[in-house]
Motif scaffolding. Structure first.
Motif, short mmCIF file in Angstrom:
data_model
loop_
_atom_site.label_atom_id
_atom_site.label_comp_id
_atom_site.label_asym_id
_atom_site.label_seq_id
_atom_site.Cartn_x
_atom_site.Cartn_y
_atom_site.Cartn_z
N ALA A 89 0.81 -1.22 0.00
CA ALA A 89 0.00 0.00 0.00
C ALA A 89 0.84 1.27 0.00
N VAL A 90 2.13 1.16 0.28
CA VAL A 90 2.97 2.36 0.41
C VAL A 90 3.17 3.02 -0.95
N GLU A 91 3.61 2.25 -1.94
CA GLU A 91 3.87 2.80 -3.27
C GLU A 91 4.00 1.66 -4.26
N ARG A 92 3.91 2.01 -5.53
CA ARG A 92 4.14 1.02 -6.57
C ARG A 92 5.63 0.74 -6.65
N LEU A 93 6.00 -0.54 -6.66
CA LEU A 93 7.40 -0.92 -6.70
C LEU A 93 7.75 -1.54 -8.05
N ALA A 94 9.02 -1.40 -8.42
CA ALA A 94 9.49 -2.01 -9.66
C ALA A 94 10.05 -3.40 -9.43
N LEU A 95 10.65 -3.65 -8.27
CA LEU A 95 11.41 -4.88 -8.06
C LEU A 95 10.82 -5.74 -6.95
N LEU A 96 10.76 -7.05 -7.19
CA LEU A 96 10.39 -7.98 -6.12
C LEU A 96 11.41 -7.95 -5.00
N GLU A 97 12.68 -7.72 -5.35
CA GLU A 97 13.72 -7.66 -4.33
C GLU A 97 13.43 -6.57 -3.30
N THR A 98 12.98 -5.41 -3.78
CA THR A 98 12.65 -4.31 -2.88
C THR A 98 11.48 -4.69 -1.98
N LEU A 99 10.46 -5.28 -2.56
CA LEU A 99 9.29 -5.70 -1.79
C LEU A 99 9.68 -6.73 -0.74
N ALA A 100 10.50 -7.71 -1.10
CA ALA A 100 10.92 -8.73 -0.15
C ALA A 100 11.69 -8.12 1.02
N GLU A 101 12.59 -7.20 0.73
CA GLU A 101 13.35 -6.54 1.78
C GLU A 101 12.43 -5.80 2.75
N ARG A 102 11.47 -5.08 2.19
CA ARG A 102 10.59 -4.27 3.04
C ARG A 102 9.66 -5.13 3.88
N VAL A 103 9.16 -6.22 3.29
CA VAL A 103 8.32 -7.12 4.07
C VAL A 103 9.12 -7.75 5.20
N ALA A 104 10.35 -8.17 4.91
CA ALA A 104 11.20 -8.75 5.94
C ALA A 104 11.48 -7.75 7.05
N ASP A 105 11.80 -6.51 6.67
CA ASP A 105 12.08 -5.48 7.68
C ASP A 105 10.89 -5.27 8.60
N ARG A 106 9.69 -5.23 8.00
CA ARG A 106 8.49 -4.98 8.81
C ARG A 106 8.20 -6.17 9.74
N ILE A 107 8.37 -7.37 9.23
CA ILE A 107 8.13 -8.55 10.08
C ILE A 107 9.11 -8.59 11.24
N LEU A 108 10.36 -8.23 10.98
CA LEU A 108 11.39 -8.30 12.02
C LEU A 108 11.25 -7.20 13.07
N LEU A 109 10.30 -6.29 12.87
CA LEU A 109 9.98 -5.34 13.95
C LEU A 109 9.18 -6.00 15.06
N GLU A 110 8.56 -7.15 14.75
CA GLU A 110 7.80 -7.87 15.76
C GLU A 110 8.76 -8.43 16.82
N PRO A 111 8.44 -8.24 18.10
CA PRO A 111 9.40 -8.64 19.15
C PRO A 111 9.73 -10.13 19.15
N GLN A 112 8.81 -11.00 18.70
CA GLN A 112 9.09 -12.43 18.72
C GLN A 112 9.95 -12.89 17.55
N ALA A 113 9.97 -12.10 16.47
CA ALA A 113 10.62 -12.54 15.24
C ALA A 113 12.14 -12.46 15.35
N VAL A 114 12.82 -13.52 14.91
CA VAL A 114 14.27 -13.57 14.92
C VAL A 114 14.83 -13.56 13.50
N ARG A 115 14.20 -14.30 12.61
CA ARG A 115 14.68 -14.39 11.24
C ARG A 115 13.49 -14.62 10.32
N ALA A 116 13.59 -14.09 9.09
CA ALA A 116 12.49 -14.21 8.13
C ALA A 116 13.01 -14.71 6.80
N PHE A 117 12.35 -15.73 6.26
CA PHE A 117 12.62 -16.24 4.93
C PHE A 117 11.46 -15.79 4.05
N ILE A 118 11.77 -15.06 2.97
CA ILE A 118 10.73 -14.51 2.11
C ILE A 118 10.94 -15.04 0.70
#
Length: 307
Positions: A89-118
């Motif tokens: 919802a933030v913006e239109r992206l060109a790359l899946l790589e960018t989307l994967a990085e951002r999703v991982a970053d957001r998930i890792l803000l959760e206190p229980q999360a240690v590592r994310a495979f996307i």
């Protein structure tokens, strides 16, 4: 794919055999989550929605006590799907790589999360699935880089062509800088008419590029003005006291909520842009105020030496 990444998406029995004798973390997973979205770097992917498939595995710290069937004690699957929806919802992206990085970053803000495979795959761009896979750990990015902070509130100013050409321009910029807020300048198209086409999307591009031409004209009038085109550039410039001139093409074309204002109505388009910053006000110098703007507007005539 590394063995570790392959095992992340493998059947639990295969992973259990491979990790026998180790002390693995708990995991939650989201499998084959498909959404339709506009994404892609190619021109043929603009204006077209395509299916992309998410597979996400999140390693979490094991609970130290009983779960007690309490959803508040675990990392909910909803937080994973919400992270995906929020980034789309933030913006239109060109790359899946960018989307994967951002999703991982957001998930890792959760206190229980240690590592994310996307894993993200495009399902409609070829005979098979085209995708990327990443693995990110909490320590890969400091929390300060991904956690939301206090965004600066800029002073947005629309300058008419007469204002750009005015000998008072340097003095106006001096006065605006004295306000102590980040300064973003918006302009319209130059007075020379742009080519007119019957193709709607092509005309929109031409009109946006005409505005960008005028942005460079303004930047040439005062060395303090720097033309910027992306949110990243704008955020950096605002935090570092740089005076920006908005080049609108990328942000307008990549916007999830496409503005109703057309490029030929440049003041209304600038007002839309101001609203995306939750601006308290936009100053309009030497032009008429548009109707229906969602941000308060204040008009200033060219005869006024003080802003």
């Amino acid at each position: 794919m590394s063995k570790e990444a392959r095992l992340a998406f493998a059947h639990p029995s295969e992973r259990a055999d491979a990790l026998a004798g180790a002390d693995p973390l708990d995991r939650i997973s989201l499998r084959n989550h498909i959404v339709e979205v506009e994404i892609g770097a190619f021109q043929a992917e603009r204006g077209v929605r395509q299916r992309i498939c998410f597979n996400v595995v999140v390693e979490v710290q094991p609970l130290t006590g009983p779960v007690d069937d309490d959803v508040d004690r675990i990392l909910s699957y909803d937080r994973v799907t919400e992270a995906i929806a929020a980034e789309l919802a933030v913006e239109r992206l060109a790359l899946l790589e960018t989307l994967a990085e951002r999703v991982a970053d957001r998930i890792l803000l959760e206190p229980q999360a240690v590592r994310a495979f996307i894993r993200i795959e495009k399902l409609d761009r070829g005979p098979g699935a085209l995708g990327v896979e990443i693995v990110r750990a909490r320590g890969d990015a400091p929390a300060a880089e991904v956690a939301p902070g206090d965004a600066p509130h800029p002073e947005l100013v629309y300058l008419s062509n007469a204002a750009i050409a005015s000998p008072h321009l340097p003095g106006w910029l001096d006065q605006l800088e004295e306000l102590g807020r980040p300064l973003i300048l918006c302009v319209g198209a130059p007075d020379v008419a742009a080519p007119q086409l019957t193709h709607r999307m092509a005309q929109r591009r031409i009109d946006l590029l005409a505005i960008e031409q005028n942005a460079w004209v303004l930047a040439a009038r005062d060395d303090r003005c720097v033309v910027v085109a992306t949110r990243t550039e704008l955020d950096w410039a605002m935090r570092n006291g740089q005076t920006c001139v908005w080049a609108p093409s990328k942000i307008v074309l990549d916007s999830v909520d496409t503005p109703s204002a057309q490029p030929h109505d440049a003041v209304a388009l600038a007002a839309w842009f101001a609203a995306t910053f939750d601006a308290e006000e936009m100053l309009v110098v030497g032009a008429d105020l548009p109707e229906g703007a969602s941000v308060p507007l204040r008009g200033v005539s060219l005869d006024q030496a003080k802003l």
